[in-house]
Design a protein around this motif. Sequence first.
Motif, PDB file in Angstrom:
ATOM      1  N   VAL A 218       0.887  -1.300  -0.234  1.00  0.00           N
ATOM      2  CA  VAL A 218       0.387   0.330   0.002  1.00  0.00           C
ATOM      3  C   VAL A 218       1.172   1.768  -0.162  1.00  0.00           C
ATOM      4  O   VAL A 218       0.489   2.231  -0.993  1.00  0.00           O
ATOM      5  N   ALA A 219       1.553   1.535   0.806  1.00  0.00           N
ATOM      6  CA  ALA A 219       3.292   1.808   0.540  1.00  0.00           C
ATOM      7  C   ALA A 219       3.660   2.292  -0.701  1.00  0.00           C
ATOM      8  O   ALA A 219       3.636   3.667  -1.230  1.00  0.00           O
ATOM      9  N   LYS A 220       4.073   1.483  -0.919  1.00  0.00           N
ATOM     10  CA  LYS A 220       4.139   1.528  -2.695  1.00  0.00           C
ATOM     11  C   LYS A 220       3.768   2.038  -3.750  1.00  0.00           C
ATOM     12  O   LYS A 220       3.643   3.137  -4.210  1.00  0.00           O
ATOM     13  N   ALA A 221       2.089   1.520  -3.591  1.00  0.00           N
ATOM     14  CA  ALA A 221       0.821   2.499  -4.402  1.00  0.00           C
ATOM     15  C   ALA A 221       1.106   3.791  -4.074  1.00  0.00           C
ATOM     16  O   ALA A 221       0.345   4.359  -5.021  1.00  0.00           O
ATOM     17  N   LEU A 222       0.666   4.111  -2.726  1.00  0.00           N
ATOM     18  CA  LEU A 222       0.657   5.468  -2.432  1.00  0.00           C
ATOM     19  C   LEU A 222       1.551   6.885  -3.007  1.00  0.00           C
ATOM     20  O   LEU A 222       1.738   7.955  -3.526  1.00  0.00           O
ATOM     21  N   ALA A 223       3.004   5.753  -2.867  1.00  0.00           N
ATOM     22  CA  ALA A 223       4.380   6.648  -3.216  1.00  0.00           C
ATOM     23  C   ALA A 223       4.206   6.852  -4.702  1.00  0.00           C
ATOM     24  O   ALA A 223       4.312   7.799  -5.210  1.00  0.00           O
ATOM     25  N   ALA A 224       3.788   5.728  -5.760  1.00  0.00           N
ATOM     26  CA  ALA A 224       3.057   5.773  -6.903  1.00  0.00           C
ATOM     27  C   ALA A 224       2.192   7.236  -6.799  1.00  0.00           C
ATOM     28  O   ALA A 224       1.957   7.896  -8.421  1.00  0.00           O
ATOM     29  N   CYS A 225       1.388   6.867  -6.415  1.00  0.00           N
ATOM     30  CA  CYS A 225       0.604   8.218  -7.070  1.00  0.00           C
ATOM     31  C   CYS A 225       0.768   9.331  -6.312  1.00  0.00           C
ATOM     32  O   CYS A 225       0.264   9.746  -7.279  1.00  0.00           O
ATOM     33  N   TYR A 226       1.839   9.523  -5.363  1.00  0.00           N
ATOM     34  CA  TYR A 226       1.816  11.222  -5.050  1.00  0.00           C
ATOM     35  C   TYR A 226       3.487  11.544  -6.002  1.00  0.00           C
ATOM     36  O   TYR A 226       2.569  12.524  -6.522  1.00  0.00           O
ATOM     37  N   LEU A 227       3.838  10.440  -6.436  1.00  0.00           N
ATOM     38  CA  LEU A 227       4.826  11.226  -7.364  1.00  0.00           C
ATOM     39  C   LEU A 227       4.222  11.076  -8.763  1.00  0.00           C
ATOM     40  O   LEU A 227       4.466  11.523  -9.906  1.00  0.00           O
ATOM     41  N   HIS A 228       2.989  10.486  -9.377  1.00  0.00           N
ATOM     42  CA  HIS A 228       2.209  10.812 -10.712  1.00  0.00           C
ATOM     43  C   HIS A 228       1.710  11.916 -10.470  1.00  0.00           C
ATOM     44  O   HIS A 228       1.777  12.928 -10.876  1.00  0.00           O
ATOM     45  N   SER A 229       1.117  12.770  -9.139  1.00  0.00           N
ATOM     46  CA  SER A 229       0.791  13.825  -9.272  1.00  0.00           C
ATOM     47  C   SER A 229       1.948  14.710  -8.978  1.00  0.00           C
ATOM     48  O   SER A 229       1.167  15.716  -9.715  1.00  0.00           O
ATOM     49  N   LEU A 230       2.737  14.737  -8.850  1.00  0.00           N
ATOM     50  CA  LEU A 230       4.088  15.135  -8.999  1.00  0.00           C
ATOM     51  C   LEU A 230       4.105  15.855 -10.287  1.00  0.00           C
ATOM     52  O   LEU A 230       3.737  17.142 -11.099  1.00  0.00           O
ATOM     53  N   LYS A 231       4.032  14.912 -11.283  1.00  0.00           N
ATOM     54  CA  LYS A 231       4.026  14.752 -12.649  1.00  0.00           C
ATOM     55  C   LYS A 231       2.712  15.420 -13.017  1.00  0.00           C
ATOM     56  O   LYS A 231       3.155  15.967 -14.387  1.00  0.00           O
ATOM     57  N   ALA A 232       2.236  15.615 -12.887  1.00  0.00           N
ATOM     58  CA  ALA A 232       0.777  15.882 -13.473  1.00  0.00           C
ATOM     59  C   ALA A 232       0.648  17.535 -13.509  1.00  0.00           C
ATOM     60  O   ALA A 232       0.104  17.837 -14.269  1.00  0.00           O
ATOM     61  N   SER A 233       1.257  17.362 -12.269  1.00  0.00           N
ATOM     62  CA  SER A 233       1.116  19.114 -11.817  1.00  0.00           C
ATOM     63  C   SER A 233       2.641  20.451 -12.571  1.00  0.00           C
ATOM     64  O   SER A 233       2.362  21.421 -12.449  1.00  0.00           O
ATOM     65  N   SER A 234       3.517  18.990 -12.881  1.00  0.00           N
ATOM     66  CA  SER A 234       4.648  20.056 -13.758  1.00  0.00           C
ATOM     67  C   SER A 234       4.430  20.157 -14.941  1.00  0.00           C
ATOM     68  O   SER A 234       3.637  19.894 -15.806  1.00  0.00           O
TER      69      SER A 234
END
Length: 166
Positions: A150-166
């Motif tokens: 779950v932590a790995k999936a949450l980290a992937a979500c967070y990284l994806h949101s950072l890429k999407a916002s840049s």
Amino acid sequence: MSQHNIDTLYREHHSWLHRWLRGRLGCEHSAADIAHDTYLKVMLSNSLPTDDQPRRYLTRIAKSLMIDLFRRRQIEAAYLETIRHLPEQEIPSEETQHIVVETLLEIDQMLQALPTHVRQAFLMRKLDGLSYKEIATKMNVSVSSVEKYVAKALAACYLHSLKASS
């Protein structure tokens, strides 16, 4: 990759690819779109197939694009079915519907990129509301493994949101 090579690939194989796609999709317009996108991917990849395998190369790219199309259709249909039950005044505008579908497609792509066990644990936790212990039992793994998934999936979500916002 030279312009001559892509022109030759297109001239020699486009009609065949379009017919092949039309036979699988049953739709002239979708076949034309996928054929176009296939050649676009070839050009963007900056690589051409070997001389003895052009149709195999084009087919592999086209199959990937068809899978994307089918996923998109499934996601759109599920979303439209969901909002169909809303009162008329709560149905989002077409623009908002488009944005939601695009967002759902991004989420789906991000989830599909995760290892299967990570994705399963994450979805059981977030969608089904299961505890870590319940997930561990269902997956036949330890609770600490589920926590890591779950932590790995949450980290992937967070990284994806950072890429999407840049």
